[in-house]
Structure formats: structure tokens, C-alpha cells
Design a protein around this motif. Structure first.
Motif, PDB file in Angstrom:
ATOM      1  N   GLU A  77       0.749  -0.964  -0.033  1.00 35.16           N
ATOM      2  CA  GLU A  77       0.277  -0.027  -0.012  1.00 35.16           C
ATOM      3  C   GLU A  77       0.830   1.204  -0.149  1.00 35.16           C
ATOM      4  O   GLU A  77       1.902   1.416   0.714  1.00 35.16           O
ATOM      5  N   THR A 149      -5.579  -0.633  -7.087  1.00 31.20           N
ATOM      6  CA  THR A 149      -6.945   0.096  -6.537  1.00 31.20           C
ATOM      7  C   THR A 149      -6.626   1.512  -5.500  1.00 31.20           C
ATOM      8  O   THR A 149      -5.856   1.179  -4.723  1.00 31.20           O
ATOM      9  N   ILE A 150      -7.326   2.276  -5.659  1.00 29.79           N
ATOM     10  CA  ILE A 150      -7.205   3.576  -5.224  1.00 29.79           C
ATOM     11  C   ILE A 150      -8.270   3.830  -4.109  1.00 29.79           C
ATOM     12  O   ILE A 150      -9.533   3.938  -4.797  1.00 29.79           O
ATOM     13  N   ASP A 151      -8.101   4.041  -2.905  1.00 30.18           N
ATOM     14  CA  ASP A 151      -9.115   4.574  -2.238  1.00 30.18           C
ATOM     15  C   ASP A 151      -9.080   5.900  -1.702  1.00 30.18           C
ATOM     16  O   ASP A 151      -7.899   6.338  -0.974  1.00 30.18           O
ATOM     17  N   TYR A 152     -10.026   6.738  -2.146  1.00 28.54           N
ATOM     18  CA  TYR A 152      -9.803   8.354  -1.636  1.00 28.54           C
ATOM     19  C   TYR A 152     -10.395   8.499  -0.317  1.00 28.54           C
ATOM     20  O   TYR A 152     -11.349   8.078  -0.118  1.00 28.54           O
ATOM     21  N   LYS A 153      -9.776   9.227   0.358  1.00 29.82           N
ATOM     22  CA  LYS A 153     -10.147   9.443   1.763  1.00 29.82           C
ATOM     23  C   LYS A 153     -10.387  10.602   2.288  1.00 29.82           C
ATOM     24  O   LYS A 153     -11.210  10.778   3.331  1.00 29.82           O
ATOM     25  N   ALA A 164      -5.243   9.694  -0.373  1.00 32.07           N
ATOM     26  CA  ALA A 164      -5.548   8.740  -1.166  1.00 32.07           C
ATOM     27  C   ALA A 164      -4.701   7.350  -0.745  1.00 32.07           C
ATOM     28  O   ALA A 164      -3.394   7.518  -0.290  1.00 32.07           O
ATOM     29  N   ILE A 165      -5.092   5.969  -0.482  1.00 35.61           N
ATOM     30  CA  ILE A 165      -4.554   4.782  -0.293  1.00 35.61           C
ATOM     31  C   ILE A 165      -4.605   4.165  -1.776  1.00 35.61           C
ATOM     32  O   ILE A 165      -5.490   3.839  -2.175  1.00 35.61           O
ATOM     33  N   LYS A 167      -3.573   0.590  -3.483  1.00 40.64           N
ATOM     34  CA  LYS A 167      -3.311  -0.713  -3.214  1.00 40.64           C
ATOM     35  C   LYS A 167      -2.763  -1.461  -4.383  1.00 40.64           C
ATOM     36  O   LYS A 167      -3.399  -1.450  -5.344  1.00 40.64           O
TER      37      LYS A 167
END
Length: 246
Positions: A77, A149-153, A164-165, A167
Motif C-alpha cells: 500500500e 486500487t485507489i481508495d480516496y479518503k 488516497a491509499i 493498493k
């Protein structure tokens, strides 16, 4: 090789990604194509050993036969922060170091663009993305990006992402020349799979692999050969490590 992280001037080195033309890793494109803003808390590997479990019709079970060891996959990550209050932390945790005064920084979009250019962007001149080396201290992994995979936080008032994180999954991939150097493919201490060619005999094939034809009866038993004197061209035979049949 996984070991303690190398330090320079008391600072733990960041995760870096270098890019190469192909999986021979001789033609370097950019040895510092990407550097993590903050080191991840860790990483993980996925390994898969494949067996042929085909069974005859009506049989109550099967006798799995080893097929191959699939390439390892690395999962890691990455934190992409564009708030302007997260320092490029010197440690190895995904944490925020808050400062009273803001400092120059790149937006999440710019950071993601740099990461993708290094790892996943299709290169017309090579007809594929770059091969990459992921380095963290003494740890080194060679392969290619297969999933991201991008997780916007966090977001600005106008919807612009501020954090963003990412993965990422990298699949191990090196050239046949490097594989041969790595595992010494000719070694009799490894499991080999060979396709029978016209004119092949079991004693001859056994001698080529082990350097001695005396093991051919054991190889016949392992492969379930009833008539080993008449090998069928195109069929596949398994030759296990020599210590398992000696």
C-alpha cells in the motif's frame, strides 16, 4: 532478500521503484521513477503451488501431481497525500506528522500520475508497461504491476481528492536467463517436467537429468508407467528431486 532497512545519516530509506525496458533488467529507464511519500506499514506475498488433480471418471479420488510453482505476487500500500500538512515522514508507518507551517507539496493527482507512469502506463515503444524493481532497504522485488486500487479518503470543498491509499499488486517476472541463474535449472535437486520426444527412452531421459540412468525404474513408478519401454511422444513425465528417489 528481506533484511533490516539500510539507513543513511540516521534516516530509514524510502520505498522506491525503478523502471526497466524489459524483465532482463539490464536496460534501466529511471532508477528513481517513484519514491513513496510515507513508507507503508508492511507488505505481503502470495505464493501458489499448482497441482494436476484430474481424476478418472468414477474414481473416488485423485492423485495430485505437481505442475508448477506460480510466480509470487507482492501486495503493498502507498499513501498519496496532498493536504500540505503531511511531511515526508522518515519512519516506516502510514502516519501523519502535523506541522504548524505548511510546506511545498504535490497534489494527489500529480503523485498518482507519477506512480502510474512508472508502473502501469502502456509504453508504445515497448508495447507494454515498464518492468519494475521495488526496493525498500535490502528488500528487492522484480516484476510488473498487475492491479492497482485507489481508495480516496479526504476531499477539498470542490471535490478535489486530498488523500488516497493505493493498493498495488506486483507479479514477479524475470527473464529465462535470470531464472536459470536464480534456480540453476539443470540441478538434479529440483523437480523437472519433460515432454517426450520421438526417440526418447526413459533411461536416456533419466541420464540427462540426473547424470545416471539407474533411476529410470523409480521414475517409471512415480509417473505410473506400465510399459516404460514404449514412451508416447507428446506425453509429459515428472522427474523429482534425486533425494526422493535415491
Amino acid at each position: 532478500m528481506i533484511g533490516e532497512l539500510k539507513k543513511t545519516g540516521g534516516e530509514i530509506l524510502k520505498v522506491k521503484i525503478g523502471t526497466y525496458k524489459d524483465n532482463g533488467f539490464e536496460s534501466v529507464i529511471d532508477s528513481d521513477a517513484f519514491e513513496a511519500l510515507i513508507n507503508p506499514t508492511g507488505f505481503s506475498f502470495t505464493s501458489k503451488i499448482e497441482y494436476n488433480t484430474t481424476q478418472e471418471q468414477g474414481a473416488p479420488g485423485s492423485n495430485p501431481k505437481f505442475t508448477k510453482v506460480s510466480p509470487q505476487a507482492l501486495q503493498m500500500e502507498f499513501l498519496f497525500d496532498g493536504t500540505g500538512v503531511t511531511e515526508a515522514y522518515k519512519g516506516n508507518k502510514l502516519i501523519n506528522v502535523i506541522k504548524k507551517n505548511k510546506f511545498s507539496h504535490k497534489t494527489v493527482k500529480e503523485q498518482l500520475k507519477r506512480f502510474y507512469e512508472a508502473t502501469g502506463e502502456f509504453k508504445g515503444s515497448f508495447h507494454k508497461p515498464y518492468s519494475v524493481i521495488v526496493i525498500w532497504g535490502e528488500f528487492e522485488f522484480k516484476g510488473t504491476l498487475t492491479e492497482f486500487t485507489i481508495d480516496y479518503k479526504m476531499f477539498n470543498k470542490d471535490g478535489t481528492p486530498l488523500r488516497a491509499i493505493g493498493k498495488a499488486t506486483f507479479l514477479e517476472g524475470i527473464s529465462q536467463e535470470l531464472i536459470a541463474q536464480k534456480v540453476k535449472k539443470s540441478s538434479p535437486d529440483l523437480t523437472h517436467k519433460r515432454t517426450v520426444q520421438d526417440g526418447d527412452t526413459l533411461p536416456l531421459m533419466t541420464e540427462k537429468i540426473y547424470g545416471d540412468s539407474k533411476y529410470y525404474l523409480e521414475v517409471a513408478k512415480i509417473n505410473g508407467l506400465i510399459n516404460f519401454r514404449q514412451l508416447k511422444p507428446g506425453s509429459e513425465l515428472y522427474f523429482p528431486p534425486i533425494e526422493k528417489i535415491s
